[in-house]
Design an enzyme around this catalytic site. Structure first.
Site, PDB file in Angstrom:
ATOM      1  N   GLY A  97       0.813  -1.218   0.000  1.00 25.94           N
ATOM      2  CA  GLY A  97       0.000   0.000   0.000  1.00 25.94           C
ATOM      3  C   GLY A  97       0.841   1.259   0.000  1.00 25.94           C
ATOM      4  N   GLY A 126       2.745   4.554   1.636  1.00 26.04           N
ATOM      5  CA  GLY A 126       3.399   5.051   2.842  1.00 26.04           C
ATOM      6  C   GLY A 126       4.768   4.434   3.097  1.00 26.04           C
ATOM      7  N   GLU A 149      -2.599  -2.605  -6.358  1.00 26.26           N
ATOM      8  CA  GLU A 149      -3.323  -1.498  -6.982  1.00 26.26           C
ATOM      9  C   GLU A 149      -2.345  -0.409  -7.408  1.00 26.26           C
ATOM     10  OE1 GLU A 149      -6.136  -0.522  -3.915  1.00 26.26           O
ATOM     11  OE2 GLU A 149      -4.951   1.194  -3.306  1.00 26.26           O
ATOM     12  N   LYS A 186       2.087  11.384  17.405  1.00 22.73           N
ATOM     13  CA  LYS A 186       2.292  12.672  18.084  1.00 22.73           C
ATOM     14  C   LYS A 186       3.302  12.548  19.221  1.00 22.73           C
ATOM     15  CE  LYS A 186      -0.759  14.558  15.420  1.00 22.73           C
ATOM     16  NZ  LYS A 186      -0.173  15.127  14.215  1.00 22.73           N
TER      17      LYS A 186
HETATM   18  N1  COA Z   1      -4.134   9.818  16.433  1.00 25.64           N
HETATM   19  C1  COA Z   1      -3.705  11.032  16.074  1.00 25.64           C
HETATM   20  N2  COA Z   1      -2.879  11.236  15.049  1.00 25.64           N
HETATM   21  C2  COA Z   1      -2.489  10.179  14.331  1.00 25.64           C
HETATM   22  C3  COA Z   1      -2.920   8.878  14.650  1.00 25.64           C
HETATM   23  C4  COA Z   1      -3.769   8.715  15.760  1.00 25.64           C
HETATM   24  N3  COA Z   1      -4.211   7.512  16.098  1.00 25.64           N
HETATM   25  N4  COA Z   1      -2.369   8.028  13.762  1.00 25.64           N
HETATM   26  C5  COA Z   1      -1.622   8.739  12.917  1.00 25.64           C
HETATM   27  N5  COA Z   1      -1.692  10.043  13.278  1.00 25.64           N
HETATM   28  C6  COA Z   1      -1.006  11.139  12.603  1.00 25.64           C
HETATM   29  C7  COA Z   1       0.480  10.880  12.504  1.00 25.64           C
HETATM   30  O1  COA Z   1       1.153  11.317  13.669  1.00 25.64           O
HETATM   31  C8  COA Z   1       0.854  11.674  11.279  1.00 25.64           C
HETATM   32  O2  COA Z   1       0.904  13.040  11.654  1.00 25.64           O
HETATM   33  P1  COA Z   1       2.010  14.033  11.015  1.00 25.64           P
HETATM   34  O3  COA Z   1       1.648  14.079   9.553  1.00 25.64           O
HETATM   35  O4  COA Z   1       1.767  15.284  11.753  1.00 25.64           O
HETATM   36  O5  COA Z   1       3.324  13.363  11.276  1.00 25.64           O
HETATM   37  C9  COA Z   1      -0.364  11.495  10.380  1.00 25.64           C
HETATM   38  O6  COA Z   1      -1.444  11.154  11.233  1.00 25.64           O
HETATM   39  C10 COA Z   1      -0.202  10.409   9.335  1.00 25.64           C
HETATM   40  O7  COA Z   1       0.190   9.199   9.974  1.00 25.64           O
HETATM   41  P2  COA Z   1       1.231   8.192   9.296  1.00 25.64           P
HETATM   42  O8  COA Z   1       1.299   6.981  10.107  1.00 25.64           O
HETATM   43  O9  COA Z   1       2.515   8.910   8.995  1.00 25.64           O
HETATM   44  O10 COA Z   1       0.478   7.946   7.927  1.00 25.64           O
HETATM   45  P3  COA Z   1       0.981   7.319   6.555  1.00 25.64           P
HETATM   46  O11 COA Z   1       1.545   8.381   5.703  1.00 25.64           O
HETATM   47  O12 COA Z   1       1.781   6.088   6.761  1.00 25.64           O
HETATM   48  O13 COA Z   1      -0.439   6.952   5.920  1.00 25.64           O
HETATM   49  C11 COA Z   1      -2.666   6.100   5.956  1.00 25.64           C
HETATM   50  C12 COA Z   1      -1.308   6.104   6.622  1.00 25.64           C
HETATM   51  C13 COA Z   1      -3.555   5.180   6.734  1.00 25.64           C
HETATM   52  C14 COA Z   1      -3.276   7.488   5.938  1.00 25.64           C
HETATM   53  C15 COA Z   1      -2.495   5.593   4.489  1.00 25.64           C
HETATM   54  O14 COA Z   1      -1.939   4.303   4.484  1.00 25.64           O
HETATM   55  C16 COA Z   1      -3.817   5.550   3.749  1.00 25.64           C
HETATM   56  O15 COA Z   1      -4.180   6.531   3.125  1.00 25.64           O
HETATM   57  N6  COA Z   1      -4.524   4.430   3.793  1.00 25.64           N
HETATM   58  C17 COA Z   1      -5.834   4.338   3.167  1.00 25.64           C
HETATM   59  C18 COA Z   1      -6.353   2.945   3.134  1.00 25.64           C
HETATM   60  C19 COA Z   1      -5.394   2.003   2.469  1.00 25.64           C
HETATM   61  O16 COA Z   1      -4.549   1.438   3.111  1.00 25.64           O
HETATM   62  N7  COA Z   1      -5.575   1.763   1.179  1.00 25.64           N
HETATM   63  C20 COA Z   1      -4.740   0.812   0.462  1.00 25.64           C
HETATM   64  C21 COA Z   1      -3.548   1.406  -0.104  1.00 25.64           C
HETATM   65  S1  COA Z   1      -3.990   2.550  -1.329  1.00 25.64           S
END
Ligand code: COA
Length: 435
Positions: free
Chosen positions: A218, A220, A241, A364
């Site tokens: 996925g 990230g 995908e 955070k």
């Molecule tokens: N509470 C508060 N903040 C949170 C949190 C929580 N439980 N979990 C994450 N965050 C914050 C992080 O601290 C980070 O903040 P920052 O940008 O200020 O550093 C932000 O949210 C993003 O978290 P991160 O873990 O870095 O996200 P990522 O870039 O790895 O993306 C998803 C994770 C889930 C958003 C991403 O995988 C996604 O869009 N998934 C959609 C569904 C999916 O998996 N589809 C299939 C692939 S397309």
């Protein structure tokens, strides 16, 4: 060929001219994902709206690559953005009440376009016309066919940097309403920085993946870290995908040869690609990479045909039941479901398959645990408790599938950050979950 060139020249225009001749107020426009977005046309629509020549235009998008006009406050109420999978700009616009969001599984989007949305206009960025008069939608094979089912107006930005995919939808010049050329380099994703936590998680997941597996990775840093950790494996396959740079690395180092795939043998299969120019060059005219409609690629029945299918995705939080939220922080919109649930379902139905949902144990600056007794109020569930398989953090791997609530809670607390384990255990006991 001369005839095709004549047709091409007759349709060649500018974005402003294309808008003034082919768009009417109230038009519903749609584009495929990421690189399919034509900034030049969207900006021309914005100019026409600002000049009072056009109003009430809707644009359906996935994975925005720029702050397009329909996500900007000055166009609110006149140019409506509808995001089916968000990135920075759409996320901001949705949370500000400027743009709307469409909940959907990615695999259903082509069908939803055809049945419910019925766009009037396809807007796409395509590769240059081939000698037979066809434009390839290049890196984006995912939902174009669903849009084309109803779109009578086809507006194409021709870009020589867009690779010619041999399997993406091909649009003949005779079908096109208007086209214009814009040969600026395609948007590339910056190389992912793999931090210590992601590298650790990538290592744990790599240990679970046998040679000969087929992979979906996925979006990230964590899925990318898994890719990096798999470089010493053999005979891996790709059915995914989003085609990513970490997959390119696995192809280049020989870990991926797609030889064990029972369908599309020897070929990489994806619904779209988004990464580096190196990847776009690899896709160009390459029979070994197939960009196919997401309704087929992400169908759990297609995925499950691959033995040892391994799906790796990220998330924001998980509760003791194993309900996974990857789309919101409470009620605050972050993303879409994309293909997460499709791949979790497909992988767990595959013989020997596994699905991994991975994330850092805290957010955070270690103030919030991402493993919680319950999800935040308003959190949206991307993967159900009945589908979830493995959850992974930097503290290890928790197997949830086929486990009771009590076993799940224990396994999850064991991979939570140590500073939260006591309070999580207290909460589980208080709710009489731990048996
Ligand atoms: N509470 C508060 N903040 C949170 C949190 C929580 N439980 N979990 C994450 N965050 C914050 C992080 O601290 C980070 O903040 P920052 O940008 O200020 O550093 C932000 O949210 C993003 O978290 P991160 O873990 O870095 O996200 P990522 O870039 O790895 O993306 C998803 C994770 C889930 C958003 C991403 O995988 C996604 O869009 N998934 C959609 C569904 C999916 O998996 N589809 C299939 C692939 S397309």
């Amino acid at each position: 060929m001369e005839n095709l060139n004549t047709i091409y020249q007759s349709k060649l225009t500018t974005p402003d001219e294309a808008v003034s001749r082919f768009l009417h107020s109230g038009a519903v426009c749609a584009s495929d994902i990421a690189l399919a977005h034509s900034s030049t046309l969207y900006e021309a629509i914005g100019r026409a709206i600002s000049a009072g020549k056009l109003d009430d235009i809707t644009q359906h998008t996935l994975l925005d690559t720029s702050p397009f006009p329909f996500y900007r406050p000055e166009f609110a109420g006149k140019y409506h953005g509808v995001s089916w999978f968000s990135q920075a700009s759409s996320r901001k616009a949705i949370n500000a009440g400027i743009a709307d969001v469409m909940p959907a599984y990615y695999r259903d989007i082509p069908g939803l376009m055809e049945t419910y949305i019925q766009p009037d206009v396809l807007i796409a960025v395509v590769s240059p016309m081939d000698k037979h008069g066809y434009f390839s939608t290049g890196c984006d094979g995912s939902i174009s066919a669903g849009i084309l089912a109803t779109a009578k107006t086809i507006l194409l930005e021709v870009n020589s940097h867009m690779p010619r995919s041999l399997t993406s939808p091909q649009i003949h010049v005779s079908q096109v309403s208007a086209l214009w050329e814009n040969h600026t380099p395609l948007i590339c994703l910056p190389p992912t920085k793999i931090d210590e936590v992601s590298a650790k998680i990538g290592g744990y997941i790599a240990e679970e993946i046998p040679d000969g597996s087929t992979l979906q990775l996925g979006i990230g840093a964590i899925p990318d870290a898994v890719g990096i950790a798999l470089q010493n494996k053999h005979h891996l396959g790709i059915h995914t995908e989003m085609f990513t740079d970490s997959m390119m690395t696995l192809i280049e180092c020989g870990a991926v040869d797609n030889s064990t795939k029972p369908i599309h043998t020897n070929k990489t299969v994806a619904a779209f690609a988004f990464g580096s120019q190196r990847m776009y060059d690899y896709i160009d005219d390459n029979t070994m990479v197939e960009m196919l409609p997401v309704s087929y690629v992400n169908d759990p029945a297609t995925i499950a045909q691959h033995p040892n299918f391994m799906s790796i995705n990220a998330a924001l939080e998980v509760d003791f039941f194993g309900q996974v939220c990857a789309e919101s922080i409470g009620t605050r919109h972050v993303s879409g479901t994309g293909g997460q649930s499709d791949y979790v379902r497909g992988a767990v139905q595959s013989k020997g398959g596994k699905s991994f949902i991975a994330f850092a144990s805290t957010a955070k600056d270690e103030t919030i645990s991402r493993i919680m007794p319950t999800l935040m109020p308003g959190a949206q569930i991307s993967t159900s408790k009945n589908d979830v398989d493995y959850i992974v953090t930097e503290y290890g791997v928790a197997k949830l599938r086929g486990r009771t609530l009590s076993q799940r809670a224990k396994a999850l607390i064991a991979i939570a950050h140590p500073k939260f384990r006591e309070e999580l255990t207290f909460a589980a006991k208080k709710e009489s979950i731990l048996i």
